[in-house]
Design an enzyme around this catalytic site. Structure first.
Site, PDB file in Angstrom:
ATOM      1  N   CYS A 350      31.598 -18.501 -70.016  1.00 35.57           N
ATOM      2  CA  CYS A 350      32.212 -18.459 -68.678  1.00 35.57           C
ATOM      3  C   CYS A 350      33.716 -18.189 -68.668  1.00 35.57           C
ATOM      4  O   CYS A 350      34.177 -17.379 -67.856  1.00 35.57           O
ATOM      5  CB  CYS A 350      31.878 -19.695 -67.852  1.00 35.57           C
ATOM      6  SG  CYS A 350      31.251 -21.092 -68.746  1.00 35.57           S
ATOM      7  N   ARG A 379      27.170 -23.743 -80.959  1.00 34.78           N
ATOM      8  CA  ARG A 379      27.393 -25.143 -80.595  1.00 34.78           C
ATOM      9  C   ARG A 379      27.035 -26.018 -81.781  1.00 34.78           C
ATOM     10  O   ARG A 379      26.006 -25.814 -82.419  1.00 34.78           O
ATOM     11  CB  ARG A 379      26.531 -25.528 -79.382  1.00 34.78           C
ATOM     12  CG  ARG A 379      26.889 -24.677 -78.175  1.00 34.78           C
ATOM     13  CD  ARG A 379      26.176 -25.125 -76.941  1.00 34.78           C
ATOM     14  NE  ARG A 379      26.451 -24.175 -75.870  1.00 34.78           N
ATOM     15  CZ  ARG A 379      25.906 -24.230 -74.653  1.00 34.78           C
ATOM     16  NH1 ARG A 379      25.060 -25.212 -74.367  1.00 34.78           N
ATOM     17  NH2 ARG A 379      26.200 -23.328 -73.758  1.00 34.78           N
ATOM     18  N   GLN A 397      22.753 -16.265 -74.979  1.00 37.90           N
ATOM     19  CA  GLN A 397      22.373 -16.525 -73.594  1.00 37.90           C
ATOM     20  C   GLN A 397      22.328 -15.224 -72.805  1.00 37.90           C
ATOM     21  O   GLN A 397      23.148 -14.346 -73.033  1.00 37.90           O
ATOM     22  CB  GLN A 397      23.418 -17.432 -72.932  1.00 37.90           C
ATOM     23  CG  GLN A 397      23.528 -18.808 -73.544  1.00 37.90           C
ATOM     24  CD  GLN A 397      24.580 -19.635 -72.822  1.00 37.90           C
ATOM     25  OE1 GLN A 397      25.733 -19.228 -72.745  1.00 37.90           O
ATOM     26  NE2 GLN A 397      24.167 -20.769 -72.299  1.00 37.90           N
ATOM     27  N   ASP A 399      23.580 -14.469 -70.005  1.00 41.93           N
ATOM     28  CA  ASP A 399      24.512 -15.225 -69.193  1.00 41.93           C
ATOM     29  C   ASP A 399      25.185 -14.339 -68.155  1.00 41.93           C
ATOM     30  O   ASP A 399      25.622 -13.234 -68.472  1.00 41.93           O
ATOM     31  CB  ASP A 399      25.590 -15.805 -70.134  1.00 41.93           C
ATOM     32  CG  ASP A 399      26.208 -17.067 -69.581  1.00 41.93           C
ATOM     33  OD1 ASP A 399      25.774 -17.519 -68.512  1.00 41.93           O
ATOM     34  OD2 ASP A 399      27.128 -17.587 -70.232  1.00 41.93           O
ATOM     35  N   HIS A 401      27.897 -14.581 -64.551  1.00 39.59           N
ATOM     36  CA  HIS A 401      28.701 -15.378 -63.635  1.00 39.59           C
ATOM     37  C   HIS A 401      28.943 -14.549 -62.402  1.00 39.59           C
ATOM     38  O   HIS A 401      29.385 -13.407 -62.498  1.00 39.59           O
ATOM     39  CB  HIS A 401      29.992 -15.818 -64.318  1.00 39.59           C
ATOM     40  CG  HIS A 401      29.717 -16.723 -65.476  1.00 39.59           C
ATOM     41  ND1 HIS A 401      29.533 -16.248 -66.742  1.00 39.59           N
ATOM     42  CD2 HIS A 401      29.498 -18.059 -65.525  1.00 39.59           C
ATOM     43  CE1 HIS A 401      29.244 -17.270 -67.544  1.00 39.59           C
ATOM     44  NE2 HIS A 401      29.203 -18.367 -66.841  1.00 39.59           N
ATOM     45  N   LYS A 482      23.257 -28.084 -59.153  1.00 39.05           N
ATOM     46  CA  LYS A 482      22.504 -27.260 -60.088  1.00 39.05           C
ATOM     47  C   LYS A 482      21.045 -27.189 -59.645  1.00 39.05           C
ATOM     48  O   LYS A 482      20.501 -28.152 -59.122  1.00 39.05           O
ATOM     49  CB  LYS A 482      22.587 -27.912 -61.467  1.00 39.05           C
ATOM     50  CG  LYS A 482      21.890 -27.163 -62.575  1.00 39.05           C
ATOM     51  CD  LYS A 482      22.211 -27.801 -63.913  1.00 39.05           C
ATOM     52  CE  LYS A 482      21.378 -29.043 -64.158  1.00 39.05           C
ATOM     53  NZ  LYS A 482      21.519 -29.579 -65.511  1.00 39.05           N
ATOM     54  N   HIS A 528      27.173 -19.956 -62.176  1.00 38.66           N
ATOM     55  CA  HIS A 528      26.716 -19.698 -63.550  1.00 38.66           C
ATOM     56  C   HIS A 528      25.212 -19.552 -63.493  1.00 38.66           C
ATOM     57  O   HIS A 528      24.551 -20.318 -62.806  1.00 38.66           O
ATOM     58  CB  HIS A 528      26.952 -20.888 -64.481  1.00 38.66           C
ATOM     59  CG  HIS A 528      28.342 -21.420 -64.527  1.00 38.66           C
ATOM     60  ND1 HIS A 528      29.112 -21.339 -65.658  1.00 38.66           N
ATOM     61  CD2 HIS A 528      29.099 -22.066 -63.611  1.00 38.66           C
ATOM     62  CE1 HIS A 528      30.278 -21.923 -65.436  1.00 38.66           C
ATOM     63  NE2 HIS A 528      30.289 -22.374 -64.203  1.00 38.66           N
TER      64      HIS A 528
END
Length: 659
Positions: A350, A379, A397, A399, A401, A482, A528
């Site tokens: 992000c 991670r 991911q 991913d 945004h 979320k 996200h």
RNA sequence: GCCUGGGUAGCUCAGUCGGUAGAGCAACGCACUCGUAAUGCGUAGGUCAGGGGUUCGAAUCCCCUCUCAGGCUCCA
């Protein structure tokens, strides 16, 4: 003798003698019901079968084989296990032993720091069977707190529970029974357990159980408190139900993506890389490419822009984002350069996407801006938590945004959820429910109106899909609410798939803004979202969902062509060429060994189509088709016909028709 | 990170009381040319996870490390 009147669940009433119990009621209805009865539900509360029924109450009999019946049975079996352990290890302390899905557990602390070993499972089971055979009654008693403390004086965990309830904690109410007294169930002179109940009338009603494993578990679930030994067991109402459960476990084991990943040569975890780090082999790499390609195509169609960011960055970025403050434990330690500069592997994408947004002044006309990246993140998961492809230390991911105005948030969420569900359905996942995590009670970024609107929108969108909605009250992160999509797989397990998370915080930390039509700077809202969560995890779920037999469009090898004799090889290659021209992934396996062996190997590799070509086929330009899931080959199918069928199936994301 | 149990050929596993390493499949070679779930013969393949210790002798017993599994905790 006075009588009492009882209402049954169907609305009918029955008169019984005063003092009659649930068992009396069941007996008055029928001997079979009496035999199957385990407990009663009196005005909505579960009680023992032996409890006298109050007049005017509505009573349901809990029988074997129902969810409530199983719960009673499992909970009672847990008591039997505790008694068995105290018989075998005199002085053992026992903590909490509830019924759980499919079984039960009990936590123990053995005298002198003794530990259970796997071999002890059999001993405990044997002792449990002896207790079942003794047919001990479960006798309930009520006590004041002081009596309770005296009764369990030699059981420190029970004492702690009673004291905590006495001090007003509600956490342990379920264990004790009420806030004003404690209840206990006694099986023998020497074994009594603190418990709310209800229980089966006697231990003779139990018996279809199996101890599964022993594991460490922290007292009160707190890492800092002593670790107890937890014994897990499963228990059922009949031998058949127990065996069916064992069979289900075996079925799940066969589907395990770690096992199939090895057998099908998809990926591995070379130990030299370290835990939680995977490599994808050619076949797994193909699956991955297909998933990514399809995802990219759908994202292009849905108005996403493709961006890219590096794997490492100076620490400053994560200081700005707050990750180093809040998430440092989950990050790999920094690489320090000579000048003292610290670089970190990225645990998230992000902040990079916000830098892209911030790269130049933005106009409201550009919003919503949807930035997408297959971003690989690292991670530092604790060593005990890595698991196959579902919990790894390096993963990618899907991913994105989305930066939008507050006015756009509503429509954006609607189209986003549609997009998510649509995409997951394209991969054959059809059974979903949604979980909404709302504003945490303490602190929260953003205004109350933003939260309300976001939550209302997420709820409305979820409802418009007619999906089951689970509310996770106050479970949102402080920076925004979320919604997560949970999918059920082919054998009914649920997996968390996509997450959509609103963020009122990060654009502020990065001082992101756009110029509105009023020529003023405004703060965008950030969404996200990751649809697969991680590609690795998504592949794992697909493998388990399909038990390795992926739909034709995702199968690494779609067609294998076997020639009967070597003089059919040329035709086999010609068929391969025709199929490859349509984009098929084809392998020709020439007649270097007997046909049966080659068929068997291809079947074990779960290839959707095995084509066999022999004399007839060369002459007639046909094929023998052995589809996955079928043991009944189709002979003499025209080449063109098969090509059309195949192309349609791939386009529709279908499966071979194994008859 | 913690608890319990594992780690033997590429894979699945056997290996007795401490006595010098085994099978099947896969791989490779040769033969076989076959119509729908295992063709035959042969060859090769091992730092018994790694290190240390006990012992005349260790895959086997002890200690440490790595790693895997099942749990616990964690998963913004």
């Amino acid at each position: 003798m006075s009588t009492i009147q009882i209402t049954l669940p169907d609305g009918s009433t029955r008169d019984l003698e005063s003092g009659a119990t649930g068992l009396d009621l069941a007996t008055s209805i029928g001997s079979r019901l009496a035999k199957a009865a385990l407990a009663t539900v009196v005005d909505g509360a579960m009680t023992d079968l032996s409890t006298p029924l109050p007049s005017g109450s509505t009573v349901a009999i809990v029988t074997e084989g129902t969810p409530e019946g199983r719960e009673v049975l499992r909970h009672s079996t847990a008591h039997v296990m505790a008694q068995a352990v105290t018989r075998l290890w005199p002085g053992a302390h026992f903590a909490i032993g509830p019924a759980i899905a499919d079984g039960f557990y009990y936590d123990f602390d053995l005298p002198n720091g003794a530990r259970f070993t796997d071999g002890d499972m059999e001993r405990i089971e044997a002792e449990m069977r002896a207790i079942v055979k003794e047919n001990q009654p479960f006798v309930r008693s009520e006590h004041s707190f002081d009596e309770g403390l005296a009764l369990f004086a030699d059981q420190p965990f029970k004492v702690e529970i009673i004291k905590s309830v006495q001090e007003g904690s509600r956490e342990d109410l379920d264990e004790v029974g009420s806030a004003s007294s404690v209840s206990a169930y006694r099986n023998t002179d020497s074994f009594v357990d603190l418990c709310r109940g209800p229980h089966v009338p006697s231990t003779g009603r139990l018996g279809h159980f199996k101890l599964m494993r022993v594991a460490g578990a922290y007292w009160r679930g707190d890492e800092k408190r002593p670790q107890l030994q937890r014994v897990y067991g499963t228990a059922w109402e009949s031998k058949t139900a127990l065996e069916e459960h064992i069979t289900r476990l075996e079925e799940a084991e066969k589907r395990d993506h770690r096992k199939l990943g090895k057998e099908l040569d998809l990926f591995s975890f070379p130990t030299v890389l370290g835990p939680g780090l995977s490599v994808f082999h050619p076949k797994g790499g193909t699956i991955r490419r297909l998933i990514e390609d399809y995802s990219r195509q759908r994202h292009v169609e849905d108005g996403y822009e493709f961006v890219n960011s590096p794997h490492i960055t100076k620490g400053e970025l994560f200081e700005t984002s707050g990750h180093l403050e809040w998430f440092a434990d989950g990050m790999y330690p920094p690489m320090e350069l000579d000048e003292g500069q610290k670089y970190y592997l990225k645990p998230m994408n992000c902040p990079f996407h916000l830098l892209i947004f911030n790269a130049r002044p933005r106009s409201f006309r550009e919003l919503p801006l949807r930035l997408f990246e297959f971003g690989t993140v690292y991670r530092y998961e604790k060593s005990g938590v890595v698991h196959g492809l579902t919990r790894v230390r390096g993963f990618t991911q899907d991913d994105a945004h989305i930066l939008c105005t507050r006015e756009q948030m509503h429509d954006e969420l609607i189209s986003l959820l549609n997009f998510v569900l649509d995409l997951l359905r394209d991969f054959g996942l059809n059974d979903f429910y949604l979980e909404i995590s709302t504003r945490p009670p303490e602190k929260a970024a953003g205004t109350q109106e933003e939260w309300d609107e976001a939550e209302a929108t997420l709820t409305a969108v979820a409802q418009s899909h007619g999906l089951e909605l689970v509310l996770d009250e106050g479970g949102g992160a402080f920076y925004g609410p979320k919604i997560s999509v949970q999918a059920k797989d082919a054998i009914g397990r649920t997996h968390q798939m996509s997450t959509i998370q609103l963020d009122f915080q990060l654009p502020q930390r990065f001082d992101s803004s756009y110029i509105g039509s009023d020529n003023q700077r405004h703060r965008p809202i950030m969404i996200h979202r990751a649809l697969f969560g991680s590609i690795e995890r998504f592949i794992a779920i697909l493998i388990e969902h399909y038990a390795g037999a992926l739909p034709t469009w995702l199968a690494p090898e779609q067609v294998r062509i076997l020639s009967v004799r070597n003089d059919h090889d040329d035709y086999a290659w010609e068929v391969a060429k025709t199929l490859k021209a349509k984009g098929a992934r084809v392998v020709v396996d020439e007649a270097s060994e007997p046909l049966g062996g080659r068929i068997r190997r291809a079947k074990l590799e779960k290839i959707p189509y095995i084509l066999v070509v022999g004399d007839d086929d060369v002459r007639e330009r046909t094929l023998g088709i052995n589809a996955r899931g079928s043991n009944d080959p189709e002979r003499g199918v025209g080449l063109d016909e098969f090509v059309n069928r195949f192309v349609d199936e791939v386009a529709s994301h279908g499966m071979p028709e194994g008859r």
